[in-house]
Scaffold this motif. Structure first.
Motif, PDB file in Angstrom:
ATOM      1  N   ALA A 649      31.770  68.038  52.096  1.00 15.10           N
ATOM      2  CA  ALA A 649      31.462  66.860  51.290  1.00 15.10           C
ATOM      3  C   ALA A 649      32.573  66.663  50.265  1.00 15.10           C
ATOM      4  N   ARG A 650      32.883  65.409  50.018  1.00 14.33           N
ATOM      5  CA  ARG A 650      33.933  65.068  49.072  1.00 14.33           C
ATOM      6  C   ARG A 650      33.432  64.010  48.112  1.00 14.33           C
ATOM      7  N   ALA A 651      33.789  64.146  46.840  1.00 12.48           N
ATOM      8  CA  ALA A 651      33.466  63.129  45.840  1.00 12.48           C
ATOM      9  C   ALA A 651      34.493  62.011  45.923  1.00 12.48           C
ATOM     10  N   GLY A 652      34.005  60.794  45.829  1.00 14.53           N
ATOM     11  CA  GLY A 652      34.905  59.649  45.886  1.00 14.53           C
ATOM     12  C   GLY A 652      34.221  58.427  45.328  1.00 14.53           C
ATOM     13  N   GLU A 653      34.792  57.275  45.642  1.00 12.77           N
ATOM     14  CA  GLU A 653      34.178  56.031  45.188  1.00 12.77           C
ATOM     15  C   GLU A 653      32.792  55.894  45.778  1.00 12.77           C
ATOM     16  N   GLY A 654      31.817  55.606  44.943  1.00 17.30           N
ATOM     17  CA  GLY A 654      30.451  55.459  45.424  1.00 17.30           C
ATOM     18  C   GLY A 654      29.689  56.764  45.471  1.00 17.30           C
ATOM     19  N   GLY A 655      30.306  57.872  45.034  1.00 16.57           N
ATOM     20  CA  GLY A 655      29.603  59.149  44.999  1.00 16.57           C
ATOM     21  C   GLY A 655      30.113  60.136  46.026  1.00 16.57           C
ATOM     22  N   VAL A 656      29.304  61.149  46.277  1.00 19.88           N
ATOM     23  CA  VAL A 656      29.683  62.206  47.214  1.00 19.88           C
ATOM     24  C   VAL A 656      29.303  61.786  48.622  1.00 19.88           C
TER      25      VAL A 656
END
Length: 770
Positions: A649-656
């Motif tokens: 899982a990666r954090a990014g735009e819009g959440g994880v």
């Protein structure tokens, strides 16, 4: 002509067909396979035409799992047919196709008094009951276990008969003949199946039939599978071309002369009663053919489905809600019962004769909550019916066809023998088509309208009438070998484990509906307060734990529940693998080695963990790595399927978001690698939906939303990269269909913890109430 248990009796059947009976059938049953002109039936499983086409009868509901390819493949391999010769025919409901393994597994649902006398008696009862009751149900991944052997026996007998016919023509010994590629060969001589079929139909096969030494299997290569593998395979899916070009026929595609189309409206929460509607509002719609009302629903039939549905909306049906269930109340009942409700012991190990608590002290405890889950197949319930002269014809997808047929007959007051059910494939199902409400409804509508009817539920009613997989609240406690603060090398080892599960006795409730034809509320009343072993499946972990106790707290939640893909494993795997991960983190144990250290009794699952870790380039699940690990076994230690998954899982735009799922799978001998891959991938996506989707909510007995999109199911853009590695194995085949479903949510939850430091103990992970 009858199929008899004793011997391999043969004889001429209607249309020139040959019947070959099996020694293992427990009682005489009529042969269900009727050959057409120019065809010859070799047992109830296959017939061969003068044109060389081998038609295989498939008694299971095709729901996308590939059973209409797997059983023909088994027969083609044993028979020695060319795959291009193979055709498929849905089998009629018959005791000749009894699903004995499933009957054995569900024996207590038929009658609790039937089970538990002795293992051998249970097996005998299951065999006779399944045959006598024409139990052909499709469920719990039992198709291969039920039908591989009879398919091979039928094909081996037919192969011998073809060789006998050819050998007599050539003046040779039939055992010297080779049968492959749709031909019988001996030296320079060869003959095609089609030219031998008529003569072979007069021959008596050897007893027992000469099975090939090796059962069907496809080679498992060491390379990682990341997509469709059909190109170049020997057995591509039979249904693939028609699904690609849109010609595949479902129940909603059936067209009959004079057919009308019906929509329906159900009241809230299954126990509602219809109190009224304004039929005058429907008079302005052209093509209305009639309105049919029942105690709990009203339907409109018209020349088009759209007209029927719009008229139904205009009529504004009103219902009296007897049991207005609320989501908040469901959670409250589960929570209260988990904390102090009476319980039943489901499983235990290492305890004294008096049982008791597995824990002398509680060193580590966590609570997990899982919301109800809907099957929500893309195709809503649909069936076509024609009723005339006291006889009913049904076209529908049914996972339990004999139970659907019987229920429709009872509703009309006719004999089950006067109901013909024509099996149709399901556009998904995920166990939703084990229920048969729409069979009863379409039968009644057809009788009242006096014309063939096609009933299709609107999405609203699919959601209203769904029996979701039961919610569950679970409390897990462990006694550790060394308390918190001990050396890393030895701390965190589990000496004793206690699992307490508060959930409805969902399987018993389902059995009351399926086998006793009880209404939803009668089924709830009959099963209330009863222990349900199958509702706690998967709670006994594969890990070596010296002392263990699993207790079920049955809870009546006011909402009918049922079966959905993954069933109890979908919540027990989530709780157990989250719990194991939490213990490892609290004791600074690396999650992979911690699990493997407890898998001394399951080397196959340990191998899956190691392979999945290599696939994902596992880095130990360190803080901020975004990698999470989970594993699970479905079935027995000897024959169960295993899976391990590393989610990233990666954090990014819009959440994880989940970016990859790397899995290793051991499902024993693989019959069709491509179908196994499809089932694992599909299961992972289904599990992604369980983890990341929206929790269904109920208010005043109704879902708070009737929109399919509000379920939060994964879109193509949400799907992560998927890598699948199969572990080569000679163990018996295990079903791959639910493994991905149950392993994905805990792996994703553990990945979220690694990425964010936030431990999510509720499923769906982003549901309210975190």
């Amino acid at each position: 002509m009858k199929i008899s248990r004793r011997g391999l009796a043969t004889g001429a059947a209607l249309g020139g067909g040959l019947l070959v009976a099996w020694w293992w059938v427990p009682r005489s049953v009529p042969n269900p396979l009727a050959p057409a002109e120019g065809e010859f039936a070799f047992d109830a499983w296959l017939k061969i035409g003068e044109d060389g086409v081998v038609t295989v009868a498939v008694p299971q509901c095709e729901m996308g799992q590939g059973i209409t390819t797997l059983l023909p493949q088994i027969i083609a391999d044993e028979l020695g047919a060319d795959w291009r010769q193979i055709a498929v025919e849905p089998a009629a409901v018959s005791g000749a196709y009894a699903n004995v393994p499933l009957a054995s597994r569900w024996l207590h649902l038929w009658d609790p008094l039937l089970q538990g006398v002795s293992e051998s008696l249970d097996a005998s009862l299951a065999e006779r009951l399944a045959t006598a009751r024409r139990f052909n149900a499709t469920a719990d991944g039992t198709s291969i276990a039920a039908y591989e052997e009879p398919c091979r026996i039928a094909a081996a007998g037919a192969r011998a008969m073809l060789a006998m016919e050819a050998a007599e023509r050539w003046g040779a010994n039939w055992e010297q003949c080779e049968v492959s590629g749709g031909l019988v060969r001996l030296g320079q001589e060869r003959a095609a199946f089609g030219e031998l079929a008529a003569g072979a139909a007069t021959r008596v096969p050897p007893d027992p039939p000469p099975l090939r030494p090796d059962p069907p299997a496809e080679v498992v290569f060491s390379d990682v599978l990341t997509g469709p593998e059909s190109a170049g395979l020997a057995h591509p899916r039979i249904d693939l071309p028609s699904k690609v070009d849109g010609s595949h026929q479902y129940a909603s595609d059936v067209r009959l002369p004079g057919m009308v189309y019906a929509s329906i409206r159900h009241g809230p929460n299954h126990g509602a009663q219809l109190t009224g509607f304004d039929v005058d509002r429907a008079r302005g719609f052209e093509g209305i053919k009639g309105v049919v009302r029942s105690k709990r629903w009203v339907a409109v039939a018209a020349t088009t489905w759209w007209t029927a549905n719009e008229a139904l909306k205009a009529m504004k049906p009103q219902f009296k809600t007897l049991y207005p269930v609320e989501s908040g109340e469901i959670a409250g009942r589960l929570s209260t019962s988990l904390n102090g409700g009476p319980s039943f012991r489901i499983a235990e190990k290492g305890l004294n004769e008096k049982g008791g608590d597995a824990l002398q002290r509680v060193d580590f405890a966590r609570r997990y909550e899982v919301e109800p889950a809907l099957a929500a197949p893309l195709e809503t319930a649909s069936a076509a019916a024609r009723y005339a002269g006291g006889r009913l014809e049904l076209w529908m997808a049914a996972q339990a066809p004999e139970q659907a047929r019987t229920a429709a007959a009872k509703a009309l007051g006719i004999r089950p023998e006067d109901v013909a059910l024509y099996p149709m494939p399901a556009g998904g199902s995920y166990d939703a088509r084990l229920e048969h409400d729409h069979a009863i409804e379409v039968a009644l509508i057809a009788r009242e309208i006096g014309a063939p009817v096609q009933l299709t539920w609107p999405r609203r009613d699919e959601l209203v009438r769904s029996r979701p997989r039961a919610p569950a609240h679970m409390l897990l406690g462990a006694q550790l070998a060394r308390p918190l603060g001990a050396s890393r090398a030895s701390s965190g080892s589990i000496d004793a484990l206690r699992v307490r599960i508060a959930c409805p006795p969902s399987t018993l409730e389902f059995g009351e509906r399926l086998f006793r034809e009880r209404t939803c509320w009668a089924a709830i009343r009959e099963s209330e307060g009863e222990k349900d072993v199958l509702a706690c499946e998967g709670a006994v972990p594969p890990y070596r734990v010296p002392r263990l106790a699993v207790d079920h707290v049955p809870v009546e939640i006011g909402l009918p529940t049922g079966r959905v893909r993954g069933n109890a494993h979908s919540y027990t795997a989530f709780a157990m693998e989250s719990f194991i991960d939490e213990i490892a983190a609290a004791h600074n144990r690396e999650p992979l080695s911690y699990r493997i250290s407890m898998l001394g009794d399951d080397a196959r699952l340990a191998a899956c963990l190691q392979r999945a870790a290599r696939l994902a380039e596992w880095n130990g699940g360190a803080d901020q790595s975004g990698q999470g690990l989970a594993c699970h076994r479905i079935g027995s230690a000897q024959a169960g399927g295993r899976i391990a998954c590393v989610a990233t899982a990666r954090a990014g735009e819009g959440g994880v978001r989940v970016t990859s799922l790397s899995v290793a799978v051991d499902i024993g001998r693989i019959i069709n690698r491509d179908i196994a891959l499809q089932q694992i991938e599909g299961g992972l996506i289904f599990g992604l939906g369980l983890a990341m989707g929206a929790a269904p909510r109920w208010r005043a007995g109704l879902p708070t939303s009737f929109r399919y999109e509000d379920l939060g199911l994964p879109k193509l853009s949400d799907c992560p990269k998927i890598e699948v590695a199969f572990i080569a194995s000679t163990a018996p085949p295990a079903d791959p269909g639910e493994l991905g479903v149950v392993v994905a949510p805990p792996a994703i939850a553990n990945a979220f913890y690694s990425a964010t430091g936030l431990r999510l103990r509720r499923l769906p992970l982003l549901s309210d109430g975190l």
